[in-house]
Design a protein around this motif. Sequence first.
Motif, PDB file in Angstrom:
ATOM      1  N   LYS A 200       0.793  -1.087  -0.094  1.00 55.26           N
ATOM      2  CA  LYS A 200      -0.043   0.011  -0.184  1.00 55.26           C
ATOM      3  C   LYS A 200       0.571   1.428   0.094  1.00 55.26           C
ATOM      4  O   LYS A 200       1.841   1.249   0.633  1.00 55.26           O
ATOM      5  CB  LYS A 200      -0.796   0.150   1.330  1.00 55.26           C
ATOM      6  N   ASN A 201       0.329   2.271  -0.513  1.00 52.75           N
ATOM      7  CA  ASN A 201       0.944   3.770  -0.638  1.00 52.75           C
ATOM      8  C   ASN A 201       0.366   4.317   0.547  1.00 52.75           C
ATOM      9  O   ASN A 201      -0.932   4.181   0.725  1.00 52.75           O
ATOM     10  CB  ASN A 201       0.667   4.312  -1.866  1.00 52.75           C
ATOM     11  N   ILE A 202       1.143   5.165   1.352  1.00 49.29           N
ATOM     12  CA  ILE A 202       0.350   5.524   2.515  1.00 49.29           C
ATOM     13  C   ILE A 202      -0.740   6.616   2.302  1.00 49.29           C
ATOM     14  O   ILE A 202      -1.680   6.542   2.794  1.00 49.29           O
ATOM     15  CB  ILE A 202       1.399   6.150   3.376  1.00 49.29           C
ATOM     16  N   ALA A 203      -0.485   7.223   1.006  1.00 57.01           N
ATOM     17  CA  ALA A 203      -1.519   8.126   0.761  1.00 57.01           C
ATOM     18  C   ALA A 203      -2.975   7.568   0.300  1.00 57.01           C
ATOM     19  O   ALA A 203      -4.089   8.224   0.404  1.00 57.01           O
ATOM     20  CB  ALA A 203      -1.215   9.147  -0.453  1.00 57.01           C
ATOM     21  N   GLU A 204      -2.784   6.242  -0.094  1.00 57.08           N
ATOM     22  CA  GLU A 204      -4.041   5.573  -0.355  1.00 57.08           C
ATOM     23  C   GLU A 204      -4.679   5.021   0.955  1.00 57.08           C
ATOM     24  O   GLU A 204      -6.031   4.853   0.784  1.00 57.08           O
ATOM     25  CB  GLU A 204      -3.817   4.412  -1.083  1.00 57.08           C
ATOM     26  N   ASP A 220       6.423  13.711  -0.618  1.00 54.50           N
ATOM     27  CA  ASP A 220       5.096  14.196  -1.256  1.00 54.50           C
ATOM     28  C   ASP A 220       3.809  13.348  -0.681  1.00 54.50           C
ATOM     29  O   ASP A 220       2.852  13.905  -0.237  1.00 54.50           O
ATOM     30  CB  ASP A 220       4.789  13.992  -2.889  1.00 54.50           C
ATOM     31  N   ASN A 221       3.934  12.149  -0.520  1.00 52.82           N
ATOM     32  CA  ASN A 221       2.821  11.364   0.228  1.00 52.82           C
ATOM     33  C   ASN A 221       2.772  11.790   1.717  1.00 52.82           C
ATOM     34  O   ASN A 221       1.645  11.701   2.052  1.00 52.82           O
ATOM     35  CB  ASN A 221       3.063   9.790  -0.010  1.00 52.82           C
ATOM     36  N   GLY A 222       3.781  11.991   2.141  1.00 59.30           N
ATOM     37  CA  GLY A 222       3.878  12.436   3.608  1.00 59.30           C
ATOM     38  C   GLY A 222       3.271  13.637   3.756  1.00 59.30           C
ATOM     39  O   GLY A 222       2.300  13.805   4.613  1.00 59.30           O
ATOM     40  N   ILE A 223       3.301  14.488   3.069  1.00 62.41           N
ATOM     41  CA  ILE A 223       2.734  15.788   3.036  1.00 62.41           C
ATOM     42  C   ILE A 223       1.103  15.773   2.741  1.00 62.41           C
ATOM     43  O   ILE A 223       0.697  16.378   3.585  1.00 62.41           O
ATOM     44  CB  ILE A 223       3.421  16.828   2.091  1.00 62.41           C
ATOM     45  N   ALA A 224       0.995  14.973   1.993  1.00 61.79           N
ATOM     46  CA  ALA A 224      -0.460  14.826   1.544  1.00 61.79           C
ATOM     47  C   ALA A 224      -1.215  14.151   2.326  1.00 61.79           C
ATOM     48  O   ALA A 224      -2.500  14.644   2.450  1.00 61.79           O
ATOM     49  CB  ALA A 224      -0.589  14.100   0.204  1.00 61.79           C
ATOM     50  N   HIS A 231       2.364  19.027  10.885  1.00 64.06           N
ATOM     51  CA  HIS A 231       3.670  19.094  10.965  1.00 64.06           C
ATOM     52  C   HIS A 231       4.591  17.823   9.978  1.00 64.06           C
ATOM     53  O   HIS A 231       4.028  16.609  10.461  1.00 64.06           O
ATOM     54  CB  HIS A 231       4.305  19.317  12.040  1.00 64.06           C
ATOM     55  N   PHE A 232       5.420  18.144   9.330  1.00 66.62           N
ATOM     56  CA  PHE A 232       6.068  17.080   8.345  1.00 66.62           C
ATOM     57  C   PHE A 232       7.532  17.282   8.664  1.00 66.62           C
ATOM     58  O   PHE A 232       8.067  18.461   8.534  1.00 66.62           O
ATOM     59  CB  PHE A 232       5.755  16.958   6.997  1.00 66.62           C
ATOM     60  N   VAL A 233       8.539  16.269   8.979  1.00 67.01           N
ATOM     61  CA  VAL A 233       9.733  16.444   9.305  1.00 67.01           C
ATOM     62  C   VAL A 233      10.549  15.120   8.381  1.00 67.01           C
ATOM     63  O   VAL A 233      10.002  14.057   8.786  1.00 67.01           O
ATOM     64  CB  VAL A 233      10.288  16.608  10.553  1.00 67.01           C
ATOM     65  N   GLN A 245       7.437  25.133   1.479  1.00 68.10           N
ATOM     66  CA  GLN A 245       6.299  26.375   1.444  1.00 68.10           C
ATOM     67  C   GLN A 245       5.044  25.696   1.132  1.00 68.10           C
ATOM     68  O   GLN A 245       3.943  26.496   0.752  1.00 68.10           O
ATOM     69  CB  GLN A 245       6.547  27.274   0.341  1.00 68.10           C
ATOM     70  N   THR A 246       4.690  24.407   1.497  1.00 68.49           N
ATOM     71  CA  THR A 246       3.339  24.063   1.439  1.00 68.49           C
ATOM     72  C   THR A 246       2.449  24.858   2.378  1.00 68.49           C
ATOM     73  O   THR A 246       2.395  24.930   3.408  1.00 68.49           O
ATOM     74  CB  THR A 246       3.406  22.372   1.779  1.00 68.49           C
ATOM     75  N   ALA A 247       1.349  25.150   1.626  1.00 62.95           N
ATOM     76  CA  ALA A 247       0.420  25.847   2.378  1.00 62.95           C
ATOM     77  C   ALA A 247      -0.230  25.106   3.709  1.00 62.95           C
ATOM     78  O   ALA A 247      -0.662  24.107   3.383  1.00 62.95           O
ATOM     79  CB  ALA A 247      -0.914  26.340   1.387  1.00 62.95           C
TER      80      ALA A 247
END
Length: 318
Positions: A200-204, A220-224, A231-233, A245-247
């Motif tokens: 599985k993809n985490i974004a799914e 990108d999937n983590g941010i999504a 918060h993402f690191v 700069q993700t909104a």
Amino acid sequence: MKAAIIRQYGDSSQLEVIDIAVPAIKSDEVLVENMATSINPIDYKARQGLLQGMFQWQFPVVLGWDIAGKIIAVGDDVHDFHVGDAVFARPDIDPIGKNGTYAEYTAVKADKLARKPDNISFEAAAAVPLAGLTALQMLRQLQVKAGQKVLIQAGAGGVGIYAIQLAKKLGAYVATTASQSNRDFVTNLGADRVIDYHQKNIAEVLSDYDAVFDMVGDIDNGIAILKPGGHFVTISATLTESQKQTANKTVSEGWLETNGQDLAILADAITDGTLEIVVGSVYPLTTDGIRAAHERSETHHARGKIVVKVKVTELEGE
């Protein structure tokens, strides 16, 4: 003293154990007789030459950034530690590459030290500093709180093992990624949900998370999967300006800032039994042993920490 060195950058065959001089200590340092060290991904990346832009090392270089042992000498300005103390640490990175922990003795600044918990071995203690401090500080950077949902990538790895446990201590709901063979392992550490990254993809399957701790470069999937304000690191990739700069989300890179105070926090958790150490494999400080330890790390499939035994302790018959 015996130490594992590299004479040039390259693959694991560059590692060899030779005799070199014992390091001298400065007034704010102690000399530690090493009983054990451990392997981290930064070790083989440094050996490969991927960190050349950060350090001006002079060959031969002694690698290694985890230490557990006994103090045998103290600098004039050191008052909180004494000869004979059992300690562990993630020492500072030597700017010229001579004072790594793949050695029988290492000079360590006193403010990087913590006392080794009495209820663990030197081998177990060596598995803590870099990975444990990274987990603690990245969760702090993510501002994890009780009741939040947190994704910790690579839960069966050296940092992931501590991150899962520390996030649960904070009261978070923890999801993690792991192979099917490690599902029970990470569940026993406290993970509430396990995603098989082969399937599985985490974004799914995940959404509306408060925090994501990335150790695999799945940016990108983590941010999504973050909720607004999340918060993402990452400790495994360089972010683009667009990603940073993700909104409505805080997206950043993380870097360990070693210190004895945070290590003492981990020591207290180990002492009271709320933080488990998982040693996956132990190798001797020999040329063949250190090469095999690096090769194991490079598979990216080691469960738990890879430890290198530098010396046999008195209890083991030295």
